[in-house]
Write a protein that holds these residues in place. Structure first.
Motif, PDB file in Angstrom:
ATOM      1  N   THR A 427      25.588 -38.429   8.687  1.00 32.12           N
ATOM      2  CA  THR A 427      25.483 -38.833   7.286  1.00 32.12           C
ATOM      3  C   THR A 427      25.631 -40.336   7.150  1.00 32.12           C
ATOM      4  O   THR A 427      25.996 -41.042   8.087  1.00 32.12           O
ATOM      5  CB  THR A 427      26.576 -38.131   6.438  1.00 32.12           C
ATOM      6  N   HIS A 428      25.383 -40.788   5.939  1.00 29.58           N
ATOM      7  CA  HIS A 428      25.351 -42.217   5.654  1.00 29.58           C
ATOM      8  C   HIS A 428      26.718 -42.865   5.887  1.00 29.58           C
ATOM      9  O   HIS A 428      27.742 -42.310   5.520  1.00 29.58           O
ATOM     10  CB  HIS A 428      24.923 -42.395   4.191  1.00 29.58           C
ATOM     11  N   LEU A 429      26.685 -44.037   6.504  1.00 28.23           N
ATOM     12  CA  LEU A 429      27.929 -44.797   6.666  1.00 28.23           C
ATOM     13  C   LEU A 429      27.980 -45.857   5.569  1.00 28.23           C
ATOM     14  O   LEU A 429      27.025 -46.621   5.395  1.00 28.23           O
ATOM     15  CB  LEU A 429      27.983 -45.462   8.040  1.00 28.23           C
ATOM     16  N   PRO A 430      29.074 -45.920   4.856  1.00 26.81           N
ATOM     17  CA  PRO A 430      29.152 -46.875   3.741  1.00 26.81           C
ATOM     18  C   PRO A 430      29.389 -48.289   4.257  1.00 26.81           C
ATOM     19  O   PRO A 430      29.795 -48.489   5.407  1.00 26.81           O
ATOM     20  CB  PRO A 430      30.345 -46.374   2.943  1.00 26.81           C
ATOM     21  N   LEU A 431      29.178 -49.232   3.393  1.00 28.29           N
ATOM     22  CA  LEU A 431      29.371 -50.632   3.751  1.00 28.29           C
ATOM     23  C   LEU A 431      30.834 -51.013   3.483  1.00 28.29           C
ATOM     24  O   LEU A 431      31.158 -51.682   2.506  1.00 28.29           O
ATOM     25  CB  LEU A 431      28.415 -51.506   2.934  1.00 28.29           C
ATOM     26  N   VAL A 432      31.701 -50.523   4.330  1.00 27.63           N
ATOM     27  CA  VAL A 432      33.121 -50.866   4.214  1.00 27.63           C
ATOM     28  C   VAL A 432      33.597 -51.348   5.581  1.00 27.63           C
ATOM     29  O   VAL A 432      32.977 -51.065   6.606  1.00 27.63           O
ATOM     30  CB  VAL A 432      33.973 -49.654   3.767  1.00 27.63           C
ATOM     31  N   GLY A 433      34.694 -52.055   5.550  1.00 33.80           N
ATOM     32  CA  GLY A 433      35.269 -52.533   6.806  1.00 33.80           C
ATOM     33  C   GLY A 433      34.261 -53.347   7.595  1.00 33.80           C
ATOM     34  O   GLY A 433      33.727 -54.341   7.119  1.00 33.80           O
ATOM     35  N   ARG A 434      33.999 -52.892   8.803  1.00 32.94           N
ATOM     36  CA  ARG A 434      33.014 -53.574   9.645  1.00 32.94           C
ATOM     37  C   ARG A 434      31.842 -52.635   9.931  1.00 32.94           C
ATOM     38  O   ARG A 434      31.345 -52.569  11.045  1.00 32.94           O
ATOM     39  CB  ARG A 434      33.669 -54.019  10.964  1.00 32.94           C
ATOM     40  N   LEU A 435      31.434 -51.923   8.892  1.00 33.57           N
ATOM     41  CA  LEU A 435      30.333 -50.974   9.057  1.00 33.57           C
ATOM     42  C   LEU A 435      29.016 -51.518   8.512  1.00 33.57           C
ATOM     43  O   LEU A 435      28.112 -50.750   8.193  1.00 33.57           O
ATOM     44  CB  LEU A 435      30.662 -49.644   8.376  1.00 33.57           C
ATOM     45  N   ALA A 436      28.945 -52.824   8.393  1.00 36.18           N
ATOM     46  CA  ALA A 436      27.663 -53.397   7.964  1.00 36.18           C
ATOM     47  C   ALA A 436      26.594 -53.003   8.984  1.00 36.18           C
ATOM     48  O   ALA A 436      26.851 -53.006  10.189  1.00 36.18           O
ATOM     49  CB  ALA A 436      27.794 -54.912   7.889  1.00 36.18           C
ATOM     50  N   PRO A 437      25.420 -52.635   8.496  1.00 38.51           N
ATOM     51  CA  PRO A 437      24.381 -52.190   9.427  1.00 38.51           C
ATOM     52  C   PRO A 437      24.047 -53.264  10.452  1.00 38.51           C
ATOM     53  O   PRO A 437      23.791 -54.417  10.100  1.00 38.51           O
ATOM     54  CB  PRO A 437      23.192 -51.887   8.514  1.00 38.51           C
ATOM     55  N   ARG A 534      37.023 -49.733  10.046  1.00 38.11           N
ATOM     56  CA  ARG A 534      37.392 -50.900  10.851  1.00 38.11           C
ATOM     57  C   ARG A 534      37.030 -50.655  12.314  1.00 38.11           C
ATOM     58  O   ARG A 534      37.879 -50.325  13.152  1.00 38.11           O
ATOM     59  CB  ARG A 534      38.889 -51.174  10.700  1.00 38.11           C
ATOM     60  N   VAL A 535      35.760 -50.836  12.595  1.00 36.39           N
ATOM     61  CA  VAL A 535      35.275 -50.601  13.956  1.00 36.39           C
ATOM     62  C   VAL A 535      35.959 -51.538  14.946  1.00 36.39           C
ATOM     63  O   VAL A 535      36.263 -51.161  16.079  1.00 36.39           O
ATOM     64  CB  VAL A 535      33.744 -50.789  13.990  1.00 36.39           C
ATOM     65  N   ASP A 536      36.224 -52.776  14.515  1.00 40.49           N
ATOM     66  CA  ASP A 536      36.857 -53.732  15.421  1.00 40.49           C
ATOM     67  C   ASP A 536      38.233 -53.240  15.875  1.00 40.49           C
ATOM     68  O   ASP A 536      38.587 -53.297  17.050  1.00 40.49           O
ATOM     69  CB  ASP A 536      36.956 -55.106  14.755  1.00 40.49           C
TER      70      ASP A 536
END
Lengths: 1083, 454
Positions: A427-437, A534-536
């Motif tokens: 599903t869609h990942l929102p633009l939060v934290g470090r989830l910018a495409p 927060r992928v980082d």
């Protein structure tokens, strides 16, 4: 002939009907011991006692007492009548002695210099069944048998040995000892007099020995209920009442001054627990007995004081020496937990039914089996063999000791995790934290090599190594860059949990490792980082356990370097990896990978090294060859800096902003409180009461650890403490611009807690058995209980299928960010660093500023160099507005092409019942300041975001036509070229100004800056239809640096033996496989 | 490992954590929501703005705005005059160093005679302050440097012969929306007509209280700005006497009214609005010459208004100026209504600040000028005297003990009843209140608010 045998007087105390009196008297009369006299004391009801005794033992004396004052009082009375006898043999009236029993006991008394001798006691009906072979007890006066219920006597107990308690029935006591001890305690009318006498004898330094060859059958008419309790003062007391109050009396009088307080306090806790349990199970008799015992003790306080004084005068053994003679732990509590674990609560709560005798309790309990037995892997550990608790040993319910059960548990957790993350898969990942495409694979590589990046108003600093890492990782997913954040969200925590298991490898059992790993999965930090995108930090969560393990190994923390490093091998040759330098290089590379994504990892490493060093100051390791912590830390940092050369250069030139590489200061008003830090929480998971469970379990685990585990645990505790202190100080902004990412530090805290829990389980398996009572036992129980309870809320987190990662974000909802006018534009994002979806620079505590070009943040804004360079103009303008020094912020920002200012208070909008994102508000003064600006208009205002548009926006590249001063955008947002007006002046909001040129019809236009940061280009009056192109002219220094860095990584990788392996490529022949040096370390 | 070593580690860790937790929890960090206090139009500003509203050309006595440049360099003012009819006038003013210049909107915008005006000024740089003055020269309030999002005032009168309105100017580029609530002696109301009032960007409007609150005295108003920020001034016309009320941005438990007349033939009332949903116990401490006056008390019902009559009051001797301190158990809004029995003029208590600018902008001098230390500690007030155009004399050392009020006439030698210079009073902490009254007979009828640089 005169006998030289010492005189023995056998005292039979008979009460009531005395159903076995004749048999007892007859067996004594039949003893082969010549110097044996027989005295029968009729306790109270003495009808026909003389006649009955005379019928079987005509030489016996009979003393009749007026009332039944209890066994002890009768014996004391008898002792007064004895003179010149060396021993007194106290007998119940329901025993049957073998003919040589007295002789054997006297021999044992002399041989062992024992004060008290007890025979082997067998069942009356079946003499093959053992009842007692002496007894022992714990510090709370709870007697424990040395045999189990129904144990068949086949000689296994026929060894003389010291015991703590000589059970009543038949007891041989040296007369002088008995006199010294002032006999039995008259306060104890029934049940417990044997324990009391023996305890005092031990205190006085007398040995108590079992003579197993002396065999006695005991009918136990009182214990089995065949005969009623009838002594004076026991009319309204049940056997349970008597037992509990006498146990308590012994404890209250038997210990020294310091021990008695501590022991009674612990006993009070245990008894309170038992009362609560009894009330819950409606066992009022038990609750009454326990509570009544304390009431009775208080009532007897004068007698207690007197007894203590008497015993003090006799004391030979210290409390510590006395305690060594007892068994450790709290027998009753152990039995409860064992039963709870093996047979469930219903069974466990009835551990001491009202009708169950003490002996019965002891028998079912099993000697030497404590709570730890349930966690034991070692067959020898739990003393089951010694105790003979075959029933327990053969049970299959031992928790997760087999590989199959462990694999099943891991599989179950894995399946649950996949279920919990099911909605993160597609599903869609929102633009939060470090989830910018992310940009494409090639695009991401380009960010790494680029000579210019669009951060702020543009910068020519080297590309951040994080882009290189992402691009390299993208290779393994065949360029499907969108898969990377999903992989991080789904697998970072499990990978980290696996790392915790590796961290604990060889230190604890597999089961403990699994528990530790599972605790890491359940830690709030991982779940919160998923929910915040927060992928980082998730990369840190995944990699940190491995880093910690390697640091521990290199710092020679006990148990972490099991195999010595192999002999030095030349770089590039096989086996170099297992040398000390190779191991250090592996750590450095691992550290560099994680640091590239989250530079605060370096601080975490510093905490680990400092923590180990400090812990060694407090609790030194017995043997360690490691020296030079600071040099070690320095070498790590230096090498990582070399491996991440582009970032190092950025930091070097960043000046006062250099520290911002580690993280930006968050607003102290929205930072988690200290109590949340203690729980490792920065988010919604774990913010409730259950968040305390895992830290609590870790605390219990720490206090349980002993020996080598303790050495490791102490280091972990110091590291965790340092982490918490630093985190708290940073969160309050007390360390200025030194503000390492709080979540990265919480990741270290989580690793430490999980490791402690794993060690704690190991301690349950190995250390608990050696411990005496009781706080360890309590801690053990509480530790396991908290672990079990902690699982439940963890399961509840699986509901959303995405660990509460929002489905929509604030940023994405701003679909109208693009200004109506044509041309490229920038959006200025302002807010707390924890909520902005892109990287930027700090303006003030709790306020980060970052820009995105032509709309929402994307793959180019994941990392920003600490060197803000020309972008300072934006920060200064915002600071000026904050200070109330400007009302024309829009005008100040217009040269940068900023069309919109977005102030974020939350990363995602609050949707009641759907998603809940915490508010981390930007400084309130910011909105007030923006409201005051005369050229900004508020377009959108919600609780999570405020959007202002700049009325003076004129595009990133704008031009003035001749005769006018107003600027109008030129070029579109997707192109850097377009038609211009002849004679116009073009201004570009691109920095550094010197890097850009405007080619008009292929020829560069003259450039000047007029004292500003923006380049101005003058378009010649002719030709009439000029076409201009903005061109970047920059020496590819950044690309060279990036290439050099990549080359260095490659060379070091080859150094791990690949040069040797690939030699055949150059020589044309394969080398024989050389012998591998030593055992390769587990890497 | 011995047991001896176990305790210290656990103890050290526990002590360190408890100490850290304690220290970090001592003071809860708050989100700063206020712009820096003091004279906000600071000299080193890149650009500043001043907003003045409520200036009327009605009644034949048009109001005006006076600008004063505290900087030692000239300033260029970009002026925009907006009438409530929507007319605008743009112009510019060059203001010399320490220069003073007045602007009468009805003069520059002749097309809108009889209208109400707002003046917005953008200044390149800082240091310029503005004071709007009623046409009668009997009321002054400072122009504001920023809009507000909450605003309170009380004491308005809409009874026969009086009118009251709020003049609202939107200084921002955003359309603003606000709600107004009414507090009266009869209770609270939120008239439909006062809800969701929109003010376009850079536009001015009036809210006539008399339209919804008919024939009522002592009316309190609370304004909540839902979007954007606004500059608001309350205008009271009592039997032809126009007075400005700059209002308060927050209700407070303490307020100071240093120069309240108690003389014969004058009236003075403290009008209080209670915006809370619990009763307010209001106590007024009166310091009057050598008299010992008992505190005056009044209980004000929730969401309503009340009055403490100071003059005439049999408990308070008629002996010149009294220093009043208003205390309340809950935050309240207070205002001073002074006048005769036929009319009154409204003024709000000055908010303690660390900078006040005192100048004779009306040109009629002062009857009283005092400075009060509102804190519980002694403070020192520095006085900078600006004698146009260049010289600047600094007089330091007005020492004020806790709660002390002193006259500027006595403490500043050059300060006369008609001062030609301008004085900047600064203190290290925002605990200073300056109060001025204009000449009148009887004395103390016109209390003006000095420039606090809002």
């Amino acid at each position: 002939m005169d006998s030289r045998a010492p005189a023995v007087v056998a005292v039979i105390v008979t009460t009531g009907s005395g159903p076995g009196l004749e048999a007892t008297a007859a067996s004594l009369a039949a003893q082969n011991y010549e110097q044996l006299s027989l005295l029968v004391v009729a306790n109270g009801d003495a009808s026909q006692v003389p006649e009955r005794v005379a019928a079987v033992a005509p030489n016996a004396f009979v003393r009749v007492l007026d009332e039944n004052r209890g066994f002890g009082a009768a014996c004391n009375e008898a002792a007064l009548m004895i003179d010149g006898s060396a021993f007194v043999l106290f007998c119940h009236d329901d025993v049957l002695l073998e003919p040589d029993a007295v002789q054997l006991m006297v021999e044992t008394a002399y041989r062992a210099n024992a004060g008290i001798v007890t025979p082997k006691v067998v069942a009356y009906e079946d003499t093959l069944v053992l009842l007692h072979a002496g007894q022992t007890c714990d510090r709370f006066g709870v007697v424990r048998e040395r045999v189990v219920l129904g144990e068949i006597d086949h000689g296994q107990q026929d060894l003389e040995r010291d015991v703590f308690v000589a059970p009543g029935g038949v007891t041989l006591v040296r007369t002088d000892l008995f006199t010294t001890l002032r006999g039995f305690d008259p306060m104890i009318t029934l049940l417990g007099e044997d324990l009391d006498l023996c305890w005092r004898a031990q205190v006085a330094g007398a040995r108590i020995v079992v003579a197993p060859l002396a065999k006695v059958a005991h009918r136990e008419t009182i214990a089995t209920g065949e005969r009623l309790v009838t002594a004076v003062g026991t009319r309204r007391a049940s056997r349970q009442d008597l037992q509990r109050r006498h146990e308590l009396l012994v404890v209250a009088t038997g210990w020294g001054r310091r021990q008695v307080v501590w022991t009674l306090m612990m006993l009070l806790v245990i008894d309170t627990f038992e009362v609560a349990l009894a009330l819950a199970s409606r066992d009022l008799d038990r609750a009454g007995a326990v509570a009544g015992s304390w009431r009775w003790l208080i009532k007897q306080r004068r007698g207690v004081r007197q007894r203590r004084r008497q015993l003090h005068r006799l004391r030979v053994l210290s409390d510590a020496e006395l305690h060594r003679l007892q068994v450790g732990g709290a027998s009753r509590l152990k039995h409860f937990f064992v039963t709870l674990l093996r047979e469930g609560y219903d069974k466990a709560r009835g551990i001491l039914p009202p009708d169950e005798t003490l002996e019965a309790f002891g028998e079912t309990e099993g000697a030497g089996v404590g709570f730890a037995a349930a966690f034991s892997e070692n067959e020898e550990f739990d003393e089951i063999a010694e105790s003979g608790v075959l029933e327990l040993r053969t049970r299959s319910s031992r928790l997760m000791t087999s590989f199959r059960s462990q694999a099943a548990f891991v599989g179950l957790v894995a399946v649950l995790w996949l279920i919990g993350s099911r909605n993160l898969v597609a599903t869609h990942l929102p633009l939060v934290g470090r989830l910018a495409p992310l940009d494409s694979w090639w695009g991401t590589w380009r960010h790494f090599f680029a000579s210019w990046s669009s951060n702020g108003v543009g910068t020519g600093t080297p590309g951040m190594p994080g882009y290189g890492m992402l691009a390299f990782a993208g290779t393994f997913v065949f360029g499907r860059m969108g898969a990377l954040p999903r992989l991080a969200l789904i697998f970072a925590v499990p990978v980290g949990a696996f790392g915790v298991g590796r961290l604990l490898k060889d230190r604890v059992s597999n089961r403990a490792r699994i528990f530790g790993a599972f605790a890491y999965v359940a830690m709030p930090v991982g779940l919160n980082m998923i929910s915040q995108g927060r992928v980082d930090v998730l990369v840190v969560v995944a990699g940190l356990p491995y880093i910690v393990r390697r640091i521990f190994a290199l710092m020679d923390v006990p148990g972490f370097r099991l195999v010595p490093y192999s002999e030095p091998v030349p770089f590039g040759h096989r086996g170099w990896r297992t040398t000390e330098s190779g191991q250090r290089m592996v750590l450095i590379m691992l550290l560099a990978v994680v640091t590239a994504m989250a530079p605060a990892t370096l601080i975490v490493v510093g905490l680990v090294v400092v923590g180990v060093t400090v812990a060694r100051l407090i609790e030194p390791d017995p043997e360690t060859s490691f020296r030079g912590s600071w040099r070690f830390l320095g070498s790590l940092v230096l090498n990582v800096a070399i491996f991440l050369l582009p970032m190092t250069i950025d930091v070097f030139f960043a000046g006062r902003r250099a520290l911002e590489i580690l993280g930006l200061a968050r607003g102290p008003w929205s930072a988690p409180s200290f109590s949340l830090f203690l729980r490792g929480v920065d988010g919604t998971f774990g913010a409730t009461w259950w968040g305390w469970l895992l830290p609590l379990a870790a605390l219990f685990a720490f206090v349980l650890c002993k020996g080598d585990r303790r050495l490791v645990a102490s280091k972990i505790v110091v590291i965790a403490t340092l982490t918490l202190v630093l985190t708290a100080l940073v969160s309050r902004h007390w360390l200025g611009s030194f503000a390492p990412d709080l979540d990265v530090m919480l990741a270290l805290y989580a690793v430490m807690l999980a490791s402690l829990i794993g060690l704690g389980i190991g301690a349950l398996e190995h250390d608990l058995r050696d411990a005496g009572f009781g706080w360890r036992q309590i801690a053990a129980g509480l530790s396991v209980a908290t672990l079990l309870v902690a699982i439940l809320p963890f399961l509840a987190n699986f509901g959303s299928g995405r660990f509460d990662l929002p489905t929509t974000s604030v940023a994405e909802s701003l679909s109208t960010l693009a200004p109506s006018t044509a041309g490229g534009f920038r959006v200025l994002w302002l807010g707390d660093p924890s909520v902005l979806p892109l990287a930027g620079w700090s303006v003030a505590p709790g306020l980060e500023a970052a820009t995105s070009m032509n709309g929402l943040p994307g793959g180019a804004t994941l990392f920003s160099p600490p060197d803000s360079g020309t972008s300072d103009v934006i920060m200064e303008a915002v600071q000026s507005a904050l200070a109330g020094h400007t009302v024309r912020l829009g005008e100040l920002l217009a040269p940068a092409g900023i069309s919109t200012i977005v102030v974020m208070n939350s990363s995602a909008p609050e949707l009641a019942g759907v998603q809940n994102a915490p508010l981390h508000r930007a400084p309130g003064v910011l909105v007030a300041a923006l409201d005051n600006q005369s050229d900004l208009s508020l377009n959108l205002q919600t609780s999570s975001v405020e959007v202002f548009s700049n009325s003076l926006f004129h595009g990133i590249v704008a031009a003035t036509v001749p005769g006018s001063t107003s600027l109008a955008p030129v070029f579109s947002s997707t192109s850097n070229s377009g038609p211009l007006t002849a004679g116009s002046t073009v201004v570009a909001g691109l920095a550094p100004a010197g890097a850009f040129a405007l080619d008009v019809n292929g020829k560069p236009a003259p450039r000047s800056t007029f004292g500003s940061w923006t380049p101005f280009y003058t378009v010649a009056p002719a030709p009439t239809n000029p076409v201009g192109t903005i061109v970047l002219h920059q020496f590819p220094l950044n690309g060279i640096i990036a290439l050099f860095t990549l080359g260095m990584w490659g060379i070091v990788w080859l150094g791990f033996g690949w040069i040797h392996r690939l030699e055949w490529l150059f020589t044309g022949r394969r080398r024989g496989v050389t012998a591998r040096p030593a055992k390769e370390l587990d890497v | 490992m011995s047991k001896r070593r176990r305790l210290p580690l656990l103890t050290v860790a526990a002590v360190v954590l408890v100490a850290t937790g304690f220290v970090t929890s001592l003071r809860h960090a708050t989100n700063p929501s206020q712009l820096p206090s003091g004279l906000k139009v600071s000299l080193n500003a890149e650009s500043t703005a001043l907003y003045c509203t409520g200036i009327s050309s009605a009644h034949g006595a048009p109001g005006r705005v006076s600008f004063y440049n505290t900087a030692s360099a000239s300033r260029s003012l970009s002026v925009s005059v907006v009438s409530d009819k929507g007319n605008t006038w743009q112009g510019s003013i060059e203001l010399a160093a320490h220069g003073l210049q007045s602007l009468q909107p009805s003069v520059v915008d002749k097309s809108a005679a009889g209208d109400n005006f707002a003046v917005a000024v953008q200044i390149s740089g800082g240091g310029v302050v503005g004071e709007e003055i009623a046409g009668t020269d009997r009321s002054e309030v400072p122009c504001s440097a920023s809009g507000v999002t909450r605003w309170y005032a009380t004491g308005f009168d809409t009874s026969t012969g009086s009118s009251a309105y709020l003049s609202v100017y939107n200084p921002t580029a955003t359309s603003a929306v606000f709600n107004a609530s009414i507090y009266a002696t009869t209770g609270y109301s939120a008239p439909q007509a006062f809800q969701g009032i929109a003010v376009p960007a850079h536009a001015q409007t009036e809210v006539d209280l008399g339209k919804e609150v008919v024939n009522t005295s002592n009316v309190g108003v609370g304004v909540t700005v839902l979007r954007g920020s606004l500059e608001i001034v309350g205008v009271e016309n009592s039997a032809g006497t126009v007075s400005y009320d700059q209002g308060l941005t927050d209700a407070s438990k303490h307020s100071w009214l240093p120069n309240v007349t108690t003389v014969e033939a004058a009236t003075a009332q403290i009008r209080v609005a209670n915006p809370n949903d619990s009763p307010a116990q209001v106590t007024v401490d009166v310091a009057l010459s050598n008299f010992k006056v008992p505190p005056q008390r009044v209980t004000i019902a929730p969401l309503s208004t009340g009055v403490v009559v100071v003059t005439p009051n049999p408990a308070i001797p008629a002996a010149g100026y009294a220093n009043l301190t208003v205390h309340s158990n809950v935050p309240v809004v207070s205002a001073l209504a002074t006048g005769t029995g036929k009319w009154f003029a409204l003024s709000s208590p000055a908010t303690p600040s660390n900078a006040f600018l005192v100048g004779d902008f009306s040109g009629i001098g002062f009857a009283a000028a005092t400075v009060t230390n509102t804190s519980s500690r002694a403070t020192t007030v520095d006085v900078s005297t600006f004698n146009a155009p260049t010289s600047r004399v600094v007089t330091s050392g007005i020492n004020l003990s806790a709660g002390q009020t002193t006259s500027l006439f006595a403490t500043i030698p050059s300060f006369s009843r008609s001062p030609s210079a301008t004085y900047l009073l600064t203190s290290t902490k925002p605990s200073m209140v300056v109060s001025l009254t204009l000449p009148s007979r009887p004395v103390g009828l016109y209390v003006v608010t000095p420039l606090d640089g809002r």
